[in-house]
Design an enzyme around this catalytic site. Structure first.
Site, PDB file in Angstrom:
ATOM      1  N   ASN A 274     -43.996 -28.555 -31.842  1.00 42.46           N
ATOM      2  CA  ASN A 274     -43.306 -27.423 -31.210  1.00 42.46           C
ATOM      3  C   ASN A 274     -43.577 -26.175 -32.056  1.00 42.46           C
ATOM      4  O   ASN A 274     -42.675 -25.645 -32.714  1.00 42.46           O
ATOM      5  CB  ASN A 274     -41.800 -27.704 -31.118  1.00 42.46           C
ATOM      6  CG  ASN A 274     -41.053 -26.591 -30.411  1.00 42.46           C
ATOM      7  OD1 ASN A 274     -41.598 -25.892 -29.570  1.00 42.46           O
ATOM      8  ND2 ASN A 274     -39.792 -26.411 -30.769  1.00 42.46           N
TER       9      ASN A 274
ATOM     10  N   CYS B   6     -32.920   0.739 -21.526  1.00 38.98           N
ATOM     11  CA  CYS B   6     -33.489  -0.478 -22.118  1.00 38.98           C
ATOM     12  C   CYS B   6     -34.418  -1.104 -21.103  1.00 38.98           C
ATOM     13  O   CYS B   6     -34.007  -1.412 -19.981  1.00 38.98           O
ATOM     14  CB  CYS B   6     -32.379  -1.458 -22.491  1.00 38.98           C
ATOM     15  SG  CYS B   6     -33.010  -3.066 -23.084  1.00 38.98           S
TER      16      CYS B   6
ATOM     17  N   CYS C 131     -44.468 -22.179 -26.335  1.00 39.01           N
ATOM     18  CA  CYS C 131     -43.973 -20.957 -25.700  1.00 39.01           C
ATOM     19  C   CYS C 131     -45.117 -20.025 -25.333  1.00 39.01           C
ATOM     20  O   CYS C 131     -44.894 -18.865 -24.982  1.00 39.01           O
ATOM     21  CB  CYS C 131     -42.973 -20.243 -26.616  1.00 39.01           C
ATOM     22  SG  CYS C 131     -43.665 -19.738 -28.216  1.00 39.01           S
TER      23      CYS C 131
ATOM     24  N   CYS D 283     -36.332  -6.242 -20.637  1.00 39.32           N
ATOM     25  CA  CYS D 283     -36.498  -7.258 -19.599  1.00 39.32           C
ATOM     26  C   CYS D 283     -37.463  -6.715 -18.551  1.00 39.32           C
ATOM     27  O   CYS D 283     -37.070  -6.082 -17.572  1.00 39.32           O
ATOM     28  CB  CYS D 283     -35.156  -7.610 -18.972  1.00 39.32           C
ATOM     29  SG  CYS D 283     -33.999  -8.402 -20.101  1.00 39.32           S
TER      30      CYS D 283
END
Length: 379
Positions: A308, A11, A335, A14
């Site tokens: 937002n 994986c 974000c 990240c």
């Protein structure tokens, strides 16, 4: 943080795994500062750090493998399940539930969905944990074929997981790369998970969105509330309000607050929280944020607006409305600093004066950045 799944290339989600955390935080701060460098009056506060691991309050697990040997995690390039039950991003209180969930898949004979073959029933397990340790579990299925078996064996699951408060089935009949479908079938009398944040119980329904990192979300709401209190507006709009995190944190008995969100589930959650908290001057409505603003009369324009939006930003229409509206103060939580920079350029009269980066997603390039904008009448 080191991760055996990342080291073994099982994986690689990240992408900053193994990078020193201080470097990660500094890089996110530097990126936001660079992207908003044109705004010379913008003062940056210290970034808000997160725990490096164990910070996720939810698990979005693709179910693979077989009925008798299910995997919970992701799919590889060939569509084969990769089991990630030991992922370090989950706190121990979530990780201990995964073996119970795999046992339930076998017990209820829930055939994992085989993406290459396009057969099977169970696509995802979506598990959310409240700050008090309660759980909400959603089974994402291709059809209703397995619903009766889930209901039959649910008492066993609740006995194994006494913290399970809300359970539901979400139906996703289409073969496409999305997390969930539109229809939800509740399996429990309880419909909401209480997310206690800064002493406020936010109600979370199955299809409502809540930030993945509860501690950093709490810091984000505190920062926005402090800026709003300093501005002392009599009226506030919270556009893209979700379950009402910002609106409910800035509400008080002397302030009219309106939250706007397209998701009816999220609006129902926010309305329930406002009722429980006795916030009679705080209301929510299911509507498109831009359409709501453009349809407002001049008499309805508030003193302060919180936005937002999703990664794409608020867009030219809403930015244009804010620019000409006369709104004195805007709190913009984003974000994506790139879309934020584009939106700020479309609102030259609203000058960013404060900014803060909050690390909602350690080990990745993602972050949240919140800015305070005040109107410059001479711009």
């Amino acid at each position: 943080m080191q991760c055996p799944y990342y080291d073994a290339e099982r994986c690689t989600s990240c992408t900053w795994m193994g990078r020193p955390y201080g470097d990660q935080l500094a890089a996110k701060q530097d990126l936001c500062v660079d992207l908003l460098a044109a705004h010379r009056d913008l003062v940056w506060l210290d970034p808000v750090a997160s725990p490096e691991e164990g910070f996720r309050n939810k698990a979005k697990m693709v179910v693979g493998g077989t009925v008798d040997a299910p995997t919970l995690g992701i799919l590889d390039a060939a569509g084969v399940g990769v089991d990630l039950q030991g992922c370090g991003l989950y706190p121990a209180s979530l990780s201990v539930t995964f073996p119970v969930l795999t046992a339930f898949v076998t017990l209820a004979r829930l055939e994992p969905y085989d993406v290459p073959a396009r057969r099977g029933e169970l696509k995802h397990l979506l598990l959310t944990e409240s700050p008090d340790g309660d759980l909400m579990l959603r089974f994402v299925l291709r059809s209703q074929e397995a619903v009766a078996r889930i209901r039959k064996h649910l008492p066993w699951l609740r006995a194994q997981l006494p913290r399970l408060v809300v359970a539901s089935v979400n139906l996703l009949p289409e073969h496409k790369a999305v997390l969930e479908g539109e229809r939800e079938i509740l399996l429990t009398p309880e419909e909401t998970l209480r997310m206690r944040v800064n002493g406020l119980d936010l109600h979370l329904r199955p299809q409502s969105f809540f930030q993945t990192n509860t501690d950093v979300a709490a810091a984000l709401y505190r920062q926005a509330a402090a800026w709003v209190d300093d501005a002392a507006p009599a009226s506030v709009w919270d556009l893209y309000c979700g379950v009402g995190g910002f609106a409910l944190h800035v509400a008080d008995g002397a302030r009219d607050v309106v939250g706007v969100e397209t998701s009816a589930e999220a609006v129902a959650s926010a309305t329930l929280t406002a009722r429980d908290a006795g916030l009679t001057r705080t209301t929510f409505r299911a509507d498109d944020a831009t359409a709501f603003a453009l349809g407002a009369s001049p008499a309805d324009v508030p003193d302060l607006v919180v936005v937002n939006p999703p990664r794409r930003g608020i867009g030219p229409d809403l930015a244009g409305w804010l620019e000409r509206s006369g709104v004195g103060t805007v709190v913009y939580s984003s974000c994506n600093a790139r879309s934020l920079a584009r939106d700020l350029a479309a609102m030259p009269s609203l000058r960013p004066v404060r900014g803060r980066v909050l690390d909602m997603f350690p080990q990745t390039t993602h972050y949240e950045v919140v800015t305070l904008l005040t109107r410059d009448e001479h711009a």
